[in-house]
Design an enzyme around this catalytic site. Structure first.
Site, mmCIF file in Angstrom:
data_model
loop_
_atom_site.group_PDB
_atom_site.id
_atom_site.type_symbol
_atom_site.label_atom_id
_atom_site.label_comp_id
_atom_site.label_asym_id
_atom_site.label_seq_id
_atom_site.Cartn_x
_atom_site.Cartn_y
_atom_site.Cartn_z
ATOM 1 N N HIS A 194 -9.560 1.031 -1.195
ATOM 2 C CA HIS A 194 -9.477 1.718 0.089
ATOM 3 C C HIS A 194 -10.880 1.686 0.689
ATOM 4 C CE1 HIS A 194 -5.694 3.176 -1.436
ATOM 5 N NE2 HIS A 194 -5.506 4.060 -0.467
ATOM 6 N N GLU A 216 -11.152 3.667 5.958
ATOM 7 C CA GLU A 216 -10.112 4.605 6.414
ATOM 8 C C GLU A 216 -10.852 5.722 7.166
ATOM 9 O OE1 GLU A 216 -8.088 6.795 3.297
ATOM 10 O OE2 GLU A 216 -6.390 7.314 4.592
ATOM 11 N N ASP A 234 1.779 4.067 2.660
ATOM 12 C CA ASP A 234 0.738 4.902 2.042
ATOM 13 C C ASP A 234 1.348 6.037 1.200
ATOM 14 O OD1 ASP A 234 -1.850 5.556 1.379
ATOM 15 O OD2 ASP A 234 -2.445 6.271 3.358
ATOM 16 N N ASP A 235 1.625 7.179 1.819
ATOM 17 C CA ASP A 235 2.194 8.340 1.111
ATOM 18 C C ASP A 235 3.394 8.843 1.920
ATOM 19 O OD1 ASP A 235 -0.027 8.837 -0.994
ATOM 20 O OD2 ASP A 235 -1.102 8.643 0.902
ATOM 21 N N HIS A 251 0.859 -1.184 0.000
ATOM 22 C CA HIS A 251 0.000 0.000 0.000
ATOM 23 C C HIS A 251 0.893 1.231 0.000
ATOM 24 C CE1 HIS A 251 -3.814 2.110 1.787
ATOM 25 N NE2 HIS A 251 -3.091 2.960 1.061
ATOM 26 N N HIS A 267 1.282 4.738 -2.601
ATOM 27 C CA HIS A 267 0.909 5.500 -3.801
ATOM 28 C C HIS A 267 2.185 6.103 -4.359
ATOM 29 C CE1 HIS A 267 -3.432 5.442 -2.671
ATOM 30 N NE2 HIS A 267 -2.907 5.306 -1.468
HETATM 31 N N1 ADE Z 1 -4.641 8.719 -2.178
HETATM 32 C C1 ADE Z 1 -3.390 8.772 -1.712
HETATM 33 N N2 ADE Z 1 -3.362 8.421 -0.428
HETATM 34 C C2 ADE Z 1 -4.623 8.112 -0.062
HETATM 35 C C3 ADE Z 1 -5.256 7.674 1.128
HETATM 36 N N3 ADE Z 1 -4.554 7.470 2.253
HETATM 37 N N4 ADE Z 1 -6.576 7.499 1.127
HETATM 38 C C4 ADE Z 1 -7.278 7.709 0.032
HETATM 39 N N5 ADE Z 1 -6.748 8.118 -1.112
HETATM 40 C C5 ADE Z 1 -5.433 8.324 -1.163
HETATM 41 ZN ZN ZN Z 2 -3.690 4.796 0.359
#
Ligand code: ADE
Ligand code: ZN
Length: 333
Positions: A193, A196, A274-275, A13, A15
């Site tokens: 997703h 969350e 994630d990011d 996971h 991006h």
């Molecule tokens: N796009 C990038 N990161 C995300 C996240 N944590 N939740 C939803 N969309 C995303």
């Molecule tokens: Zn994500």
């Protein structure tokens, strides 16, 4: 304390646009002749104070606006892959958001050619395997998602699965049922997703309507015992992102993160970043900080690494090879 980098693991996971470090944003903006609204790398990084998912997404989509050429996408992905390899990631499944590029006039081909070249070099130079997962932006229409799926069909063999990301609340999985039906008919695996910011009902929809192989985040599943039982019984993996959840205020702090309770409940949970360029840490930091905050045991750490391969979209033979690498790494400690 275990050296996390020495345990082979998969990251499932992440991006790729969320790995875009401010230094690289500035470098690519400069070579593309694009002016940024922040005076410096430090000023941009200082703006990374998010109140919720939407407040992050606004900054995230603005950052990726400087990506224009195939080389830009290559540089973005290879930087992540090199860094992940140094943290013991031997297999990565990278999300990308084609609509965030094609909406700005960038050709699908430009994006996917740059990304696939990076994946190819990661295999050749780093010995890593990697897959791409194409996400639909759930705050756009189902028609736009379907057009994106059709644009991807010529590249079918380069994309292992489709997913669903962006603003969750008000955009339930059911909105994309037809698109996901078509994606599965075309041979794609599916993920989404869910849970969350959205309620457990969205996780049920992802399972029942989108037939996902795993759930991205899914932390709010813990509010629904019947859902936890379903996930446990079917061994549906959850790609959990602890530092992301803190940064976006899904949980108040790491000490109150449900990851340990998820493992205690028998769920196939994994740790992911994630990011990472935006949330203060890559997979190594997600592991070390979560281990410390939740007092995870050595057995739980090994379970998380094993889960990452079980949950991945690699074939069984490669899974067994990677699982054996975990045993080897533990044996030489
Ligand atoms: N796009 C990038 N990161 C995300 C996240 N944590 N939740 C939803 N969309 C995303
Ligand atoms: Zn994500």
């Amino acid at each position: 304390m275990t050296d996390i980098a020495r345990i082979p693991k998969a990251e499932l996971h992440v991006h790729v646009e969320g790995t875009f470090e401010p230094e690289l944003i500035f470098a690519i903006a400069a070579r593309n002749g694009i002016a940024l609204s922040y005076p410096s790398v430090e000023a941009l990084r200082a703006a990374y104070n998010f109140t919720d998912l939407q407040s992050f997404l606004n900054v995230y989509y603005a950052g990726m606006n400087v990506l224009r050429t195939q080389n830009d996408y290559y540089d973005l992905a290879i930087a992540y892959l090199k860094r992940a390899a140094s943290h013991g990631v031997v297999h990565a499944e990278l999300f990308f958001d084609p609509q965030a590029h094609t909406d700005r006039g960038i050709a699908f081909e430009t994006v996917i050619d740059g990304l696939t070249r990076a994946l190819h070099d990661a295999r050749a130079d780093l010995g890593m395997t990697a897959h791409l997962i194409m996400c639909f932006l759930r705050d756009q229409s189902a028609q736009s998602a379907m057009a994106t799926l059709e644009a991807a069909l010529p590249y079918r063999d380069r994309i292992v699965a489709v997913g669903l990301d962006s603003a969750e609340l008000g955009n339930p999985p059911s909105k994309f049922q037809t698109v996901f039906d078509r994606a599965r008919a075309e041979g794609f695996l599916t993920v989404a997703h869910a849970g969350e910011e959205g309620p457990p009902a969205y996780v049920w929809e992802a399972l029942d309507l989108l037939k996902v192989s795993r759930v991205d985040h899914g932390v709010r599943s813990m509010e629904d015992p019947a859902l936890v039982e379903r996930l446990r019984r079917q061994r549906i993996p959850l790609t959990v992102c602890p530092l992301s959840n803190v940064k976006l205020h899904v949980v108040p702090d790491l000490a109150r993160h449900p990851l340990k309770r998820m493992l205690d409940a028998g769920l196939v949970a994994t740790i992911n970043s994630d990011d990472p360029a935006y949330f203060g840490g890559y997979i190594d930091a997600n592991f070390t900080q979560t281990i410390a905050a939740l007092n995870l045991t050595q057995d739980e750490i090994v379970t998380l690494a094993r889960n990452s391969f079980e949950a991945s979209f690699i074939d069984d033979a490669l899974k067994q090879r990677y699982l054996a690498q975990i045993d080897d790494a533990l044996a030489v400690r």
